[in-house]
Design a protein around this motif. Structure first.
Motif, PDB file in Angstrom:
ATOM      1  N   LEU A  99       0.821  -1.212   0.000  1.00  0.00           N
ATOM      2  CA  LEU A  99       0.000   0.000   0.000  1.00  0.00           C
ATOM      3  C   LEU A  99       0.851   1.257   0.000  1.00  0.00           C
ATOM      4  O   LEU A  99       0.505   2.245  -0.655  1.00  0.00           O
ATOM      5  N   HIS A 100       1.961   1.233   0.703  1.00  0.00           N
ATOM      6  CA  HIS A 100       2.840   2.399   0.732  1.00  0.00           C
ATOM      7  C   HIS A 100       3.344   2.721  -0.677  1.00  0.00           C
ATOM      8  O   HIS A 100       3.440   3.892  -1.065  1.00  0.00           O
ATOM      9  N   ALA A 101       3.678   1.703  -1.440  1.00  0.00           N
ATOM     10  CA  ALA A 101       4.157   1.904  -2.808  1.00  0.00           C
ATOM     11  C   ALA A 101       3.059   2.506  -3.680  1.00  0.00           C
ATOM     12  O   ALA A 101       3.318   3.381  -4.516  1.00  0.00           O
ATOM     13  N   VAL A 102       1.832   2.035  -3.505  1.00  0.00           N
ATOM     14  CA  VAL A 102       0.701   2.560  -4.280  1.00  0.00           C
ATOM     15  C   VAL A 102       0.491   4.042  -3.989  1.00  0.00           C
ATOM     16  O   VAL A 102       0.355   4.861  -4.903  1.00  0.00           O
ATOM     17  N   VAL A 103       0.494   4.402  -2.714  1.00  0.00           N
ATOM     18  CA  VAL A 103       0.256   5.789  -2.316  1.00  0.00           C
ATOM     19  C   VAL A 103       1.385   6.696  -2.788  1.00  0.00           C
ATOM     20  O   VAL A 103       1.145   7.768  -3.344  1.00  0.00           O
ATOM     21  N   LEU A 104       2.637   6.283  -2.589  1.00  0.00           N
ATOM     22  CA  LEU A 104       3.771   7.105  -2.985  1.00  0.00           C
ATOM     23  C   LEU A 104       3.810   7.304  -4.494  1.00  0.00           C
ATOM     24  O   LEU A 104       4.065   8.413  -4.984  1.00  0.00           O
ATOM     25  N   GLY A 105       3.586   6.237  -5.243  1.00  0.00           N
ATOM     26  CA  GLY A 105       3.585   6.342  -6.698  1.00  0.00           C
ATOM     27  C   GLY A 105       2.496   7.271  -7.200  1.00  0.00           C
ATOM     28  O   GLY A 105       2.720   8.077  -8.111  1.00  0.00           O
ATOM     29  N   ALA A 106       1.301   7.167  -6.598  1.00  0.00           N
ATOM     30  CA  ALA A 106       0.182   8.011  -7.018  1.00  0.00           C
ATOM     31  C   ALA A 106       0.436   9.483  -6.698  1.00  0.00           C
ATOM     32  O   ALA A 106       0.191  10.360  -7.525  1.00  0.00           O
ATOM     33  N   LEU A 107       0.937   9.769  -5.508  1.00  0.00           N
ATOM     34  CA  LEU A 107       1.204  11.149  -5.119  1.00  0.00           C
ATOM     35  C   LEU A 107       2.285  11.777  -5.990  1.00  0.00           C
ATOM     36  O   LEU A 107       2.174  12.937  -6.403  1.00  0.00           O
ATOM     37  N   ALA A 108       3.325  11.012  -6.291  1.00  0.00           N
ATOM     38  CA  ALA A 108       4.400  11.525  -7.135  1.00  0.00           C
ATOM     39  C   ALA A 108       3.876  11.860  -8.523  1.00  0.00           C
ATOM     40  O   ALA A 108       4.235  12.887  -9.120  1.00  0.00           O
ATOM     41  N   ARG A 109       2.989  11.037  -9.059  1.00  0.00           N
ATOM     42  CA  ARG A 109       2.461  11.261 -10.396  1.00  0.00           C
ATOM     43  C   ARG A 109       1.475  12.429 -10.425  1.00  0.00           C
ATOM     44  O   ARG A 109       1.423  13.176 -11.405  1.00  0.00           O
ATOM     45  N   ILE A 110       0.690  12.607  -9.364  1.00  0.00           N
ATOM     46  CA  ILE A 110      -0.251  13.723  -9.308  1.00  0.00           C
ATOM     47  C   ILE A 110       0.495  15.051  -9.352  1.00  0.00           C
ATOM     48  O   ILE A 110       0.132  15.972 -10.093  1.00  0.00           O
ATOM     49  N   LEU A 111       1.550  15.166  -8.564  1.00  0.00           N
ATOM     50  CA  LEU A 111       2.345  16.385  -8.555  1.00  0.00           C
ATOM     51  C   LEU A 111       2.987  16.632  -9.918  1.00  0.00           C
ATOM     52  O   LEU A 111       3.018  17.762 -10.413  1.00  0.00           O
ATOM     53  N   THR A 112       3.474  15.568 -10.538  1.00  0.00           N
ATOM     54  CA  THR A 112       4.102  15.694 -11.853  1.00  0.00           C
ATOM     55  C   THR A 112       3.090  16.117 -12.909  1.00  0.00           C
ATOM     56  O   THR A 112       3.361  16.996 -13.735  1.00  0.00           O
ATOM     57  N   ALA A 113       1.910  15.493 -12.901  1.00  0.00           N
ATOM     58  CA  ALA A 113       0.870  15.802 -13.895  1.00  0.00           C
ATOM     59  C   ALA A 113       0.438  17.259 -13.809  1.00  0.00           C
ATOM     60  O   ALA A 113       0.193  17.908 -14.832  1.00  0.00           O
ATOM     61  N   ALA A 114       0.343  17.785 -12.597  1.00  0.00           N
ATOM     62  CA  ALA A 114      -0.070  19.176 -12.430  1.00  0.00           C
ATOM     63  C   ALA A 114       0.917  20.142 -13.070  1.00  0.00           C
ATOM     64  O   ALA A 114       0.543  21.192 -13.585  1.00  0.00           O
ATOM     65  N   LEU A 161      -6.922  10.497 -13.352  1.00  0.00           N
ATOM     66  CA  LEU A 161      -7.528   9.172 -13.204  1.00  0.00           C
ATOM     67  C   LEU A 161      -6.727   8.098 -13.934  1.00  0.00           C
ATOM     68  O   LEU A 161      -6.865   6.914 -13.640  1.00  0.00           O
ATOM     69  N   ARG A 162      -5.893   8.524 -14.872  1.00  0.00           N
ATOM     70  CA  ARG A 162      -4.997   7.596 -15.567  1.00  0.00           C
ATOM     71  C   ARG A 162      -3.657   7.479 -14.846  1.00  0.00           C
ATOM     72  O   ARG A 162      -3.189   6.387 -14.546  1.00  0.00           O
ATOM     73  N   ASP A 163      -3.050   8.625 -14.545  1.00  0.00           N
ATOM     74  CA  ASP A 163      -1.670   8.617 -14.058  1.00  0.00           C
ATOM     75  C   ASP A 163      -1.513   8.186 -12.611  1.00  0.00           C
ATOM     76  O   ASP A 163      -0.566   7.471 -12.270  1.00  0.00           O
ATOM     77  N   ALA A 164      -2.418   8.650 -11.741  1.00  0.00           N
ATOM     78  CA  ALA A 164      -2.282   8.294 -10.330  1.00  0.00           C
ATOM     79  C   ALA A 164      -2.428   6.782 -10.115  1.00  0.00           C
ATOM     80  O   ALA A 164      -1.556   6.162  -9.488  1.00  0.00           O
ATOM     81  N   PRO A 165      -3.498   6.148 -10.654  1.00  0.00           N
ATOM     82  CA  PRO A 165      -3.588   4.685 -10.515  1.00  0.00           C
ATOM     83  C   PRO A 165      -2.452   3.965 -11.228  1.00  0.00           C
ATOM     84  O   PRO A 165      -1.939   2.953 -10.733  1.00  0.00           O
ATOM     85  N   PHE A 166      -2.039   4.486 -12.398  1.00  0.00           N
ATOM     86  CA  PHE A 166      -0.955   3.839 -13.134  1.00  0.00           C
ATOM     87  C   PHE A 166       0.309   3.786 -12.295  1.00  0.00           C
ATOM     88  O   PHE A 166       0.913   2.728 -12.117  1.00  0.00           O
ATOM     89  N   SER A 167       0.717   4.944 -11.784  1.00  0.00           N
ATOM     90  CA  SER A 167       1.970   5.001 -11.040  1.00  0.00           C
ATOM     91  C   SER A 167       1.888   4.236  -9.730  1.00  0.00           C
ATOM     92  O   SER A 167       2.843   3.575  -9.332  1.00  0.00           O
ATOM     93  N   GLY A 168       0.734   4.346  -9.055  1.00  0.00           N
ATOM     94  CA  GLY A 168       0.575   3.606  -7.811  1.00  0.00           C
ATOM     95  C   GLY A 168       0.634   2.111  -8.033  1.00  0.00           C
ATOM     96  O   GLY A 168       1.375   1.388  -7.350  1.00  0.00           O
ATOM     97  N   PHE A 169      -0.130   1.629  -9.008  1.00  0.00           N
ATOM     98  CA  PHE A 169      -0.164   0.196  -9.291  1.00  0.00           C
ATOM     99  C   PHE A 169       1.186  -0.268  -9.842  1.00  0.00           C
ATOM    100  O   PHE A 169       1.685  -1.337  -9.482  1.00  0.00           O
ATOM    101  N   TYR A 170       1.789   0.567 -10.705  1.00  0.00           N
ATOM    102  CA  TYR A 170       3.079   0.193 -11.295  1.00  0.00           C
ATOM    103  C   TYR A 170       4.141   0.015 -10.214  1.00  0.00           C
ATOM    104  O   TYR A 170       4.858  -0.989 -10.192  1.00  0.00           O
TER     105      TYR A 170
END
Length: 276
Positions: A99-114, A161-170
């Motif tokens: 779960l930590h990997a999912v959250v960190l990946g999603a947060l990193a991608r959200i900031l990048t996408a913005a 909705l694409r990037d946050a789940p992608f990065s978290g799951f990836y």
């Protein structure tokens, strides 16, 4: 615990991996966008149309259309992602999983996408072939004038909705495979490449419908709710998977290559401080 030099290492690794991946795999992104806009096409017809010219420069220009905004978006975007991720990992002393990997990946991608969303919009419009932008700056001026500054973030919600789940799951799949399947050989070429390929393919497949919606919104300038409803009513459920194959292939190769280059930079961090 990661020190301050990890920022420089992550930045260099991100820039290198982003540059390599964008140049190598841009044609797959072009094909994906074309298929999402016109699902009745085939990959073969798109490639044949692009390579029908006898002039090599024209062929390269067609297949690598959108390269300049792709580089402008991807290079700082990947760098920002890796820097953000590396700093977030400090909270967990560099070890993340589940779960930590999912959250960190999603947060990193959200900031990048913005940060890179306006360039992502321009890239998609370049690839669609429906806009006559001559440069990135002219595109920014045109969009801000015709659609106001809000238009630069058109398609931002489906992008999230694409990037946050992608990065978290990836990141979750990537770290799970490396830690579970390779144990003491996590830093080998095989471990990094195979983990990246599998994680990229899985994450791309799951998040693909959001990518289709994002493309249609950015090119047609329609509202999100109307695009989703119109796509379903006029083209059916299958349209949400248009362009899946080139995207899965590209995302798998990009993910594996990006992490491979990044890991190599990280493992050779002594080059930055002169250590043997």
């Amino acid at each position: 615990m990661m020190g301050t030099e990890s920022v420089a290492i992550s930045l260099v690794g991100g820039v290198c991996s982003g540059t390599v991946c964008t140049i190598l795999f841009q044609p797959l992104d072009f094909i994906k966008t074309q298929l999402q806009m016109t699902p009745s096409q085939s990959m073969r017809s798109i490639c044949n149309n692009a390579t029908a010219q006898k002039n090599l420069k024209i062929v390269l220009r067609k297949l690598w259309v959108g390269l300049s905004p792709s580089l402008a978006k991807t290079v700082p975007g990947v760098a920002c992602y890796f820097v953000t991720l590396s700093q977030m990992k400090r909270v967990y002393d560099g070890e993340v999983a589940g779960l930590h990997a999912v959250v960190l990946g999603a947060l990193a991608r959200i900031l990048t996408a913005a940060i890179v969303q306006p360039l992502s919009l321009i890239k998609t419009r370049y690839e669609s072939g429906k806009f006559g932008y001559r440069s990135i700056t002219s595109a920014l001026r045109s969009i801000s004038t015709e659609e106001r500054w809000r238009g630069l973030y058109r398609g931002f919600l489906p992008t999230l909705l694409r990037d946050a789940p992608f990065s978290g799951f990836y990141l979750a799949v990537y770290t799970t495979i490396k830690q579970g399947a390779f144990h003491d050989q996590q830093d080998t070429l095989t471990a990094t490449s195979l983990s990246g390929l599998v994680a990229g393919a899985c994450a791309a497949t799951i998040t693909h419908p959001a990518d289709v919606v994002k493309t249609r919104i950015q090119v047609t300038r329609a509202e999100q709710g109307r695009v989703v409803r119109r796509l379903y009513e006029t083209e059916g459920l299958a349209v949400f998977w248009a362009g899946l194959v080139p995207r899965v292939v590209r995302r798998s190769l990009v993910s594996a290559t990006a992490w491979l280059v990044y890991e190599e930079v990280r493992l050779n961090a002594h080059l930055f401080n002169g250590s043997p």
